[in-house]
Design an enzyme around this catalytic site. Structure first.
Site, PDB file in Angstrom:
ATOM      1  N   LYS A  12       4.699  10.834  -6.936  1.00  0.00           N
ATOM      2  CA  LYS A  12       4.585   9.769  -8.167  1.00  0.00           C
ATOM      3  C   LYS A  12       3.324   9.580  -8.680  1.00  0.00           C
ATOM      4  O   LYS A  12       2.430  10.847  -8.057  1.00  0.00           O
ATOM      5  CB  LYS A  12       4.465   8.208  -6.572  1.00  0.00           C
ATOM      6  N   TYR A  52      15.083   1.537 -10.350  1.00  0.00           N
ATOM      7  CA  TYR A  52      15.029   1.218  -9.781  1.00  0.00           C
ATOM      8  C   TYR A  52      15.848  -0.506  -9.280  1.00  0.00           C
ATOM      9  O   TYR A  52      14.890  -0.821  -8.873  1.00  0.00           O
ATOM     10  CB  TYR A  52      12.919   0.479  -9.041  1.00  0.00           C
ATOM     11  N   ARG A  88      12.804  11.860   5.460  1.00  0.00           N
ATOM     12  CA  ARG A  88      12.437  10.089   4.644  1.00  0.00           C
ATOM     13  C   ARG A  88      10.991  10.606   5.977  1.00  0.00           C
ATOM     14  O   ARG A  88      10.092   9.851   6.519  1.00  0.00           O
ATOM     15  CB  ARG A  88      13.258   8.860   5.477  1.00  0.00           C
ATOM     16  N   THR A  94       7.037   3.580   4.395  1.00  0.00           N
ATOM     17  CA  THR A  94       6.771   2.930   3.454  1.00  0.00           C
ATOM     18  C   THR A  94       5.353   2.779   3.050  1.00  0.00           C
ATOM     19  O   THR A  94       4.547   3.031   1.952  1.00  0.00           O
ATOM     20  CB  THR A  94       7.971   1.846   2.746  1.00  0.00           C
ATOM     21  N   ARG A 105       2.500  10.423   3.859  1.00  0.00           N
ATOM     22  CA  ARG A 105       2.185   9.226   3.029  1.00  0.00           C
ATOM     23  C   ARG A 105       0.587   8.824   4.117  1.00  0.00           C
ATOM     24  O   ARG A 105      -0.673   8.363   3.518  1.00  0.00           O
ATOM     25  CB  ARG A 105       3.181   8.210   3.350  1.00  0.00           C
ATOM     26  N   ASN A 115       1.945   4.813  -3.157  1.00  0.00           N
ATOM     27  CA  ASN A 115       1.949   6.107  -1.258  1.00  0.00           C
ATOM     28  C   ASN A 115       3.079   6.938  -1.922  1.00  0.00           C
ATOM     29  O   ASN A 115       3.020   7.702  -0.931  1.00  0.00           O
ATOM     30  CB  ASN A 115       3.309   4.244  -1.238  1.00  0.00           C
ATOM     31  N   HIS A 118       8.369   9.196  -3.156  1.00  0.00           N
ATOM     32  CA  HIS A 118      10.047   8.021  -2.925  1.00  0.00           C
ATOM     33  C   HIS A 118      10.646   9.497  -2.718  1.00  0.00           C
ATOM     34  O   HIS A 118      10.904  11.348  -2.586  1.00  0.00           O
ATOM     35  CB  HIS A 118       9.696   8.155  -4.502  1.00  0.00           C
ATOM     36  N   GLU A 129      20.897   9.323  -7.551  1.00  0.00           N
ATOM     37  CA  GLU A 129      19.101   9.139  -7.847  1.00  0.00           C
ATOM     38  C   GLU A 129      19.302  10.542  -8.268  1.00  0.00           C
ATOM     39  O   GLU A 129      18.370  11.386  -9.556  1.00  0.00           O
ATOM     40  CB  GLU A 129      18.409   9.332  -6.300  1.00  0.00           C
TER      41      GLU A 129
HETATM   42  P1  CMP Z   1       9.984   3.952  -2.606  1.00  0.00           P
HETATM   43  O1  CMP Z   1      10.113   4.881  -1.459  1.00  0.00           O
HETATM   44  O2  CMP Z   1       9.174   5.281  -4.462  1.00  0.00           O
HETATM   45  O3  CMP Z   1      11.370   2.728  -3.310  1.00  0.00           O
HETATM   46  C1  CMP Z   1      10.375   1.576  -3.206  1.00  0.00           C
HETATM   47  C2  CMP Z   1       9.020   0.655  -3.901  1.00  0.00           C
HETATM   48  O4  CMP Z   1       8.273   0.165  -3.676  1.00  0.00           O
HETATM   49  C3  CMP Z   1       8.371   1.586  -2.773  1.00  0.00           C
HETATM   50  O5  CMP Z   1       8.337   3.381  -2.699  1.00  0.00           O
HETATM   51  C4  CMP Z   1       6.970   0.455  -2.224  1.00  0.00           C
HETATM   52  O6  CMP Z   1       6.229   2.019  -3.150  1.00  0.00           O
HETATM   53  C5  CMP Z   1       6.953   0.019  -3.249  1.00  0.00           C
HETATM   54  N1  CMP Z   1       7.211  -1.195  -3.094  1.00  0.00           N
HETATM   55  C6  CMP Z   1       5.396  -2.100  -3.155  1.00  0.00           C
HETATM   56  N2  CMP Z   1       6.200  -3.808  -2.205  1.00  0.00           N
HETATM   57  C7  CMP Z   1       6.943  -2.823  -1.278  1.00  0.00           C
HETATM   58  C8  CMP Z   1       7.451  -4.124  -0.255  1.00  0.00           C
HETATM   59  N3  CMP Z   1       6.642  -5.421  -0.547  1.00  0.00           N
HETATM   60  N4  CMP Z   1       7.836  -3.626   0.434  1.00  0.00           N
HETATM   61  C9  CMP Z   1       9.124  -2.382  -0.151  1.00  0.00           C
HETATM   62  N5  CMP Z   1       8.562  -1.386  -1.381  1.00  0.00           N
HETATM   63  C10 CMP Z   1       7.428  -1.909  -1.748  1.00  0.00           C
END
Ligand code: CMP
Length: 136
Positions: A12, A52, A88, A94, A105, A115, A118, A129
């Site tokens: 990212k 997204y 993962r 996350t 992360r 973070n 992805h 994707e």
């Molecule tokens: P990612 O795995 O890219 O998928 C969706 C993204 O939303 C996640 O990583 C986070 O960076 C972002 N995000 C922001 N706020 C939240 C939240 N409250 N819960 C989950 N994902 C979040």
């Protein structure tokens, strides 16, 4: 039984900005992921919204899409046995605050938004994707 899978990984904007691209790729390679396709791009806000779309009802959707389109990203197709779950696990939770030691992360993440990486969360989404970035 062998279960070779492909998953979509994104380095990212926060990580690309800090020049972590090569370090993060090395972590994947050291865990036996093959990077079978990759490119560095910058998405438009509209493209980020499409990527997204599964999150479109979430309160953080707009900020998330603004962030993903805020700078260059590196998108990669990673291949390995059970790649989706393995990626993962390697990424960690996350929210970097909750991520375990040894995860990407935990090491590089700044916040739940920034973070650093992805990864696809299911076989179905991995296909969607990968097609999103690499079809044609
Ligand atoms: P990612 O795995 O890219 O998928 C969706 C993204 O939303 C996640 O990583 C986070 O960076 C972002 N995000 C922001 N706020 C939240 C939240 N409250 N819960 C989950 N994902 C979040």
């Amino acid at each position: 039984m062998s279960n070779l899978e492909q998953t979509l990984s994104i380095i990212k904007p926060d990580a690309v900005k800090r020049n972590l691209e090569n370090e993060i790729k090395e972590i994947f390679r050291n865990k036996d992921f093959n990077i079978v396709n990759e490119k560095k791009i910058q998405l438009s806000k509209l493209e980020a919204e499409e990527f997204y779309k599964v999150h479109e009802t979430k309160p953080f959707y707009d900020d998330l899409c603004a962030y993903l389109s805020s700078g260059p990203i590196v998108v990669m197709v990673l291949e390995k046995e059970n790649a989706i779950v393995a990626n993962r696990e390697l990424m960690g939770a996350t929210n970097p605050k909750d991520a375990k030691d040894g995860t990407i992360r935990k090491k590089y993440g700044i916040s739940i938004d920034k973070n650093s990486v992805h990864g696809s969360d299911s076989i179905e989404n991995a296909k969607i994707e990968i097609d999103f970035f690499f079809k044609n």
